[in-house]
Design an enzyme around this catalytic site. Structure first.
Site, PDB file in Angstrom:
ATOM      1  N   GLY A   1     -22.213   9.114  19.658  1.00  0.00           N
ATOM      2  CA  GLY A   1     -23.551   9.103  20.233  1.00  0.00           C
ATOM      3  C   GLY A   1     -24.644   8.536  19.354  1.00  0.00           C
ATOM      4  O   GLY A   1     -25.832   8.713  19.620  1.00  0.00           O
TER       5      GLY A   1
ATOM      6  N   TYR B   1     -27.032   5.624  17.820  1.00  0.00           N
ATOM      7  CA  TYR B   1     -27.553   4.336  18.281  1.00  0.00           C
ATOM      8  C   TYR B   1     -26.913   3.233  17.444  1.00  0.00           C
ATOM      9  O   TYR B   1     -27.167   3.138  16.234  1.00  0.00           O
ATOM     10  CB  TYR B   1     -29.066   4.259  18.087  1.00  0.00           C
ATOM     11  CG  TYR B   1     -29.855   5.166  18.997  1.00  0.00           C
ATOM     12  CD1 TYR B   1     -30.370   4.686  20.200  1.00  0.00           C
ATOM     13  CD2 TYR B   1     -30.117   6.495  18.637  1.00  0.00           C
ATOM     14  CE1 TYR B   1     -31.120   5.516  21.027  1.00  0.00           C
ATOM     15  CE2 TYR B   1     -30.858   7.322  19.450  1.00  0.00           C
ATOM     16  CZ  TYR B   1     -31.355   6.831  20.649  1.00  0.00           C
ATOM     17  OH  TYR B   1     -32.092   7.642  21.469  1.00  0.00           O
TER      18      TYR B   1
ATOM     19  N   HIS C   1       0.838  -1.210   0.000  1.00  0.00           N
ATOM     20  CA  HIS C   1       0.000   0.000   0.000  1.00  0.00           C
ATOM     21  C   HIS C   1       0.863   1.247   0.000  1.00  0.00           C
ATOM     22  O   HIS C   1       1.674   1.436   0.882  1.00  0.00           O
ATOM     23  CB  HIS C   1      -0.881   0.008   1.248  1.00  0.00           C
ATOM     24  CG  HIS C   1      -2.309  -0.180   0.929  1.00  0.00           C
ATOM     25  ND1 HIS C   1      -3.168   0.859   0.771  1.00  0.00           N
ATOM     26  CD2 HIS C   1      -3.032  -1.291   0.700  1.00  0.00           C
ATOM     27  CE1 HIS C   1      -4.377   0.398   0.478  1.00  0.00           C
ATOM     28  NE2 HIS C   1      -4.302  -0.911   0.426  1.00  0.00           N
TER      29      HIS C   1
END
Lengths: 424, 629
Positions: free
Chosen positions: B310, B312, B287
């Site tokens: 934060g 869900y 790479h």
């Protein structure tokens, strides 16, 4: 269909072939390179490539892996006799590269070029266009000298001819090479664009008189460019990554996949695992495998499998048999049940009942073995005619005396994973 | 049913920038995808749209009108050959669903993006070269336009607009409450999982507002962040769901926007491919410029990054539904959102094929066919597959047996039929049928016209003797009359017995063709009653005149009757065949070979137009017409 690695040999050959078209007529790349595979008759090579006998040579494997020097897989400054000996010693030998063990089968032989400076150039695709990377400190792990790399972004609609590459090369570029490197970089970019490359890295290239010689080249091509560039690609192959040795069953599924319009995939991760999946659809099959791993049953996971693209009943039958055969070969040593998850999301327009036909045929064939190895089957699927499909599976379970639980779209897609394994 | 032509529709109306498709969207469909078009219209109908969403079809190979259903009615949608015509006809259409193949999708999408009136293009094709997509992305960006795809099923605006085949069958759409607007919007990479998302969201919330599948390519025309920002701005969307994937870094743009407070609405996110870690590691490439470590592109790291800002994030896909429910319940409890009530969708009549398949309807067929079936894996003649016919060498006679008599004929019957075909194949260029064929061919007519011209002469005077003799002989034989009665009765009625008499051949100079056929029949046929009867008649007629022999047509005629008896037909059934004129079939089949030979012969000779010579016509025209009194 995506970006796929090509052999260093093919990359260099293409570069040499189109050098004068895209790069330069003033300075050259002679493209002296030979590919050796297990069928190559080494002694016949010098007849066609006279330089093999007159020049010192470099030999290395060409199987899509890098860091060959680090693994002791480069023979440099060798005579043809030495090169031959080295290849014969390494050909068809199991070799460990990094974490992967595989068979060495392809080598390249090139002239050994004595040189002073080593340079670095790479082009990498991004959303806006392509980024050119250039450094005068090639030949090493480029990350370690990243400060020396110039980045030149060329947007997709930009004309490279109007970009002053020379002024954008690193400040420490040798004066005598500046013009030549700018021309080379510009040409390399054109070559890369025209031939639908997605990644091209030369680390390093060297200057030898009026020649630029790429010593080490890594490239990926966008294979969807086939209809535009295949004439220029010529007879190009996309080799499988090093070390992927397929089992008999995996090969069989791969063969079916290639010979039909449908998509059939099978990777056996742990033949002793107790959870086998046979999932319709690419996304669905990933999600089931994810969930088995995420819920902590990683050690029980036996395979990754996918069937989609509307396979015929025959194909589904063969595919299902392959999986059933693998999972019923041995009983669990602790006498615990095994699980087959016939999962899938909500199909768009595939007739679910019809796709189950091949599976039910295979289950009938394996009735006894399924009972012997205590297989429990969980089915979850939605889409056209799914009620009929689930009923067929449920009835089959009663007929064969094998537990088959069926669920439709009202049950969350992956809940059957926990139903099967949660009780343990 | 009445047909309505959709040519003019109302203006699509102004809409805020953040809405790219809604219940007023009018679309151009590129590619003649009849099923997708019907699915879009059916969706419109259950959404109770005022007007169809498809206003014009672009089909480079055909123009005209395309008929489709609008509920129970039928409507006509104009079809044009170019996008230019389409946009001129419907400047209010600002959406194009592009079904062009991967080869032409770039050109057609580019043209659409460069057209003033089109704002959004959905590219369905998979396999566009990355460079081409990148070029399209650039154009779209400059012109402030939208691309959905490539390599996607599309997307759906609940209660408003469906891109092509998105969301599957109607019953699934209704089950997922997509016929009316909900309050949750999603963006997913995978199109295949969008049905599942619709289902999950419908079960856990008040339903989908909009969903987009951006497609599986490395460079999707629009990305997660593009749609998430739209959703953020749209006050009707209360929360969003994102389904990402292992590979690429596009998800981080969303994570960044959340971190910086540019996205404030609740987000539930999951990236699939967490299992990648259990797969055997493949060797990494050397790479280079890829400074972004591969680690960042794994699903695990992305999921954690979402969680860290934060969002869900479930533990696994298995509780994705619970996280969505949790976010939604919190929203409702906080009073920020009042659930949208369910709406009963109008009933759409089932498609005939679907209903038939499910055994819900039946209808008497307009046609019955009892001889062959081309629908299965292999063509079958009367139940016998074509491969078996070749393997077992059924031959022409065997096939005729299957298609004309629906019988597996015994070898003698097959051979007889083949002999009849060979015998009747030609009788030289002078007979009326061949003559007609030649004249027509020389007049420049094609093979079929010339052949038909010849065939049309077959009847009571030419070639009809096969049919005629069968008719005459069976009539008297089956009635139990003596041959002598037949001869005198026919004589008294002044009717020549068909199949009796020859121009040249006679008792002393018999027709070798007849001899062969009679010998064959005597040796192989189980029944030769009609032949025997005809030969008795011949005895009587030849006693009157030497050339009143049973000729070849007569011989074939009577032997056909005996063959039919021999393969199991009763006398009544044979008479039925004769009355239906079926015996002509043998002569027509055989002689067509000869006629076509003559036609080909003339064509190859490049014969000019035939004009009958004057000196061969006796002109007997009166000086003036007769006066009518």
């Amino acid at each position: 269909m995506a970006q796929r690695g090509i052999r260093e040999y093919d990359g260099k050959k293409m570069l040499a072939k189109y050098w004068t078209d895209y790069i330069s007529k003033d300075f050259k790349f002679p493209g002296k390179i030979v590919l050796v595979d297990p069928k190559t008759k080494l002694d016949d090579l010098p007849k066609k490539h006279k330089w093999l006998k007159t020049e010192k040579l470099v030999v290395k494997p060409d199987q899509l892996f890098g860091k060959r020097g680090k693994h002791g897989l480069i023979k440099a400054n060798a005579s043809f006799t030495e090169a031959k000996k080295w290849i014969t010693e390494h050909m068809n030998k199991e070799t460990k590269v990094g974490k992967v063990t595989g068979m060495l089968t392809h080598f390249i032989i090139e002239p050994f070029v004595p040189h002073k400076g080593e340079f670095y150039v790479a082009i990498k695709s991004n959303r806006e266009g392509d980024m050119i990377y250039f450094s005068n400190h090639g030949g090493v792990d480029i990350e370690s000298v990243w400060k020396t790399v110039s980045e030149i972004q060329i947007d997709v609609d930009q004309d490279i001819n109007k970009v002053n590459i020379e002024s954008k090369l690193p400040k420490d570029t040798p004066k005598e090479h500046k013009k030549m490197f700018a021309e080379f970089t510009k040409g390399l970019y054109k070559f890369y664009r025209e031939l639908n490359y997605a990644y091209l890295e030369i680390n390093p290239f060297v200057v030898s008189g009026k020649e630029i010689i790429p010593l080490d080249l890594v490239a990926r091509i966008d294979d969807t460019g086939h209809f535009e560039s295949s004439d220029k690609w010529g007879d190009l192959t996309f080799p499988a990554p090093f070390g992927r040795k397929l089992s008999k069953e995996e090969k069989y599924v791969k063969m079916m996949d290639e010979k039909s319009g449908a998509l059939l995939k099978l990777t056996v991760l742990n033949p002793k695992g107790r959870v086998w999946t046979m999932v319709a659809g690419g996304g669905g099959s990933v999600i089931y495998t994810d969930t088995i791993v995420d819920l902590g049953y990683r050690d029980e996971l036996a395979n990754y499998g996918e069937y989609s693209g509307n396979p015929t009943t025959d194909l589904t039958y063969e595919y299902a048999k392959t999986i059933l055969d693998l999972m019923t070969r041995e009983k669990d040593p602790k006498g615990r049940p095994k699980f087959l998850l016939v999962g899938g999301g909500i199909a768009n327009f595939t007739d679910v009942a019809k796709t189950f036909t091949g599976i039910t045929m295979a289950l009938r064939d394996y009735k006894k073995k399924l009972k012997d190895t205590k297989v429990k089957i969980y089915v979850r699927r939605g889409g056209p005619n799914y009620k009929e499909g689930l009923k067929i599976m449920k009835d089959l379970g009663e007929e064969l005396g094998i537990p088959i639980d069926v669920y439709g779209p009202e049950t969350h897609m992956t809940r059957i994973v926990d139903m099967a394994l949660g009780g343990k | 049913m009445e047909a309505i032509t959709v040519t003019k529709t109302k203006k699509s109306g102004k809409r805020p920038d953040y809405i790219i498709m809604d219940k007023n969207t009018k679309a151009i469909i590129f590619g003649f995808q009849t099923r997708a078009i019907q699915r879009m219209l059916d969706f419109d109908y259950i959404c109770r749209r005022e007007e169809p969403s498809v206003v014009v079809i672009v089909n480079p190979t055909r123009d005209g009108m395309h008929k489709c259903f609008w509920g129970t009615k039928e409507i006509l949608i104009p079809m044009v050959r170019t996008l230019k015509e389409a946009t001129k006809m419907h400047p209010e259409a600002d959406f194009m669903v592009n079904f062009a193949s991967f080869r032409s999708a770039y050109q057609t999408s580019k043209e659409a993006l460069e057209t003033k009136t089109i704002r959004s293009v959905a590219i369905i094709a998979e396999g566009l070269p990355e460079q081409r997509t990148k070029e399209l992305i650039k154009i779209a960006k400059e012109k402030n336009k939208w691309i959905i795809g490539p390599a996607t099923v599309g997307g759906i605006a609940a209660g408003g607009f469906r891109i092509g085949n998105t969301a599957g069958q109607l019953d699934n759409i209704v089950a997922s409450k997509l016929h009316r607007q909900g309050s949750v919007a999603y963006v997913s990479k995978s199109g295949g999982l969008s049905n599942e998302l619709n289902n999950i969201i419908a079960m856990t919330t008040d339903g989908v507002y909009e969903g987009v599948a951006i497609g599986g390519d490395r460079y999707p025309g629009s990305t997660f962040i593009d749609h998430m920002m739209r959703y953020e701005k749209n006050p009707d969307i209360k929360m969003t769901v994102l389904l990402g994937e292992v590979g690429g870094t596009d998800e981080y743009e969303v994570i960044d926007a959340i971190k910086k407070g540019r996205i404030k609405k609740p987000v539930v996110a999951w990236c699939i491919g967490t299992c990648s870690k259990v797969f055997p590691a493949e060797v990494q490439f050397g790479h280079a410029g890829a400074r972004a470590g591969a680690e960042r592109e794994t699903a695990d790291v992305k999921n954690k990054a979402f969680k860290d800002v934060g969002v869900y994030v479930p533990k696994s896909f298995d509780d994705f539904d619970k996280q969505i429910e949790k976010a939604y319940t919190k929203l409702v409890k906080s009073g920020k959102h009042k659930p949208i009530p369910d709406v009963e969708p109008p009933i759409i009549p089932l498609d005939y094929e679907v209903a038939l398949k499910q055994g819900m309807i039946r209808k008497p067929a307009s046609f019955i066919s009892t001889i062959s079936d081309d629908r299965g894996e292999e063509l079958r003649y009367c139940g016998v597959t074509i491969s078996r016919i070749f393997e077992e060498k059924w031959g022409l006679g065997g096939v005729i047996g299957l298609l004309w008599f629906k019988k597996n004929l015994p070898a003698w019957a097959r051979e007889f039929i083949e002999r009849v075909v060979l015998l009747t194949a030609d009788h030289g260029p002078a007979v009326s049928g061949a003559h007609n064929s030649i004249i027509a061919s020389r007049a420049g007519k094609d093979l079929i016209s010339s052949l038909v011209s010849g065939l049309l002469t077959i009847g009571p005077r030419f070639g009809g003797a096969v049919q005629g003799s069968a008719n005459h002989f069976t009539k008297y034989l089956y009635a139990g009359e003596e041959p002598s009665f037949m001869v005198t009765d026919m004589k008294s009625k002044n009717v020549n017995i068909q199949g009796i008499g020859h121009r040249i051949k006679s008792v002393t100079n018999p027709d070798v063709r007849v001899t062969i056929m009679v010998d064959f029949a005597k040796k192989n046929f189980p029944v030769t009653e009609t032949l025997d009867y005809a030969l008795s008649v011949e005895e009587l007629t030849t006693s009157k005149r030497n050339n009143l022999i049973l000729n070849v047509d007569g011989c074939i005629g009577v032997l056909c009757c005996d063959m039919l008896r021999g393969i199991g037909y009763s006398r009544d059934e044979v008479r039925e065949f004769v009355d239906l004129g079926i015996l002509n079939a043998f002569f027509v089949l055989g002689r067509s070979i000869g006629f076509m030979g003559h036609i080909m012969d003339q064509k190859r000779l490049k014969s000019r137009l035939y004009r009958h010579p004057w000196d061969d016509i006796e002109y007997m025209m009166p000086d003036k017409p007769e006066k009518v009194k």
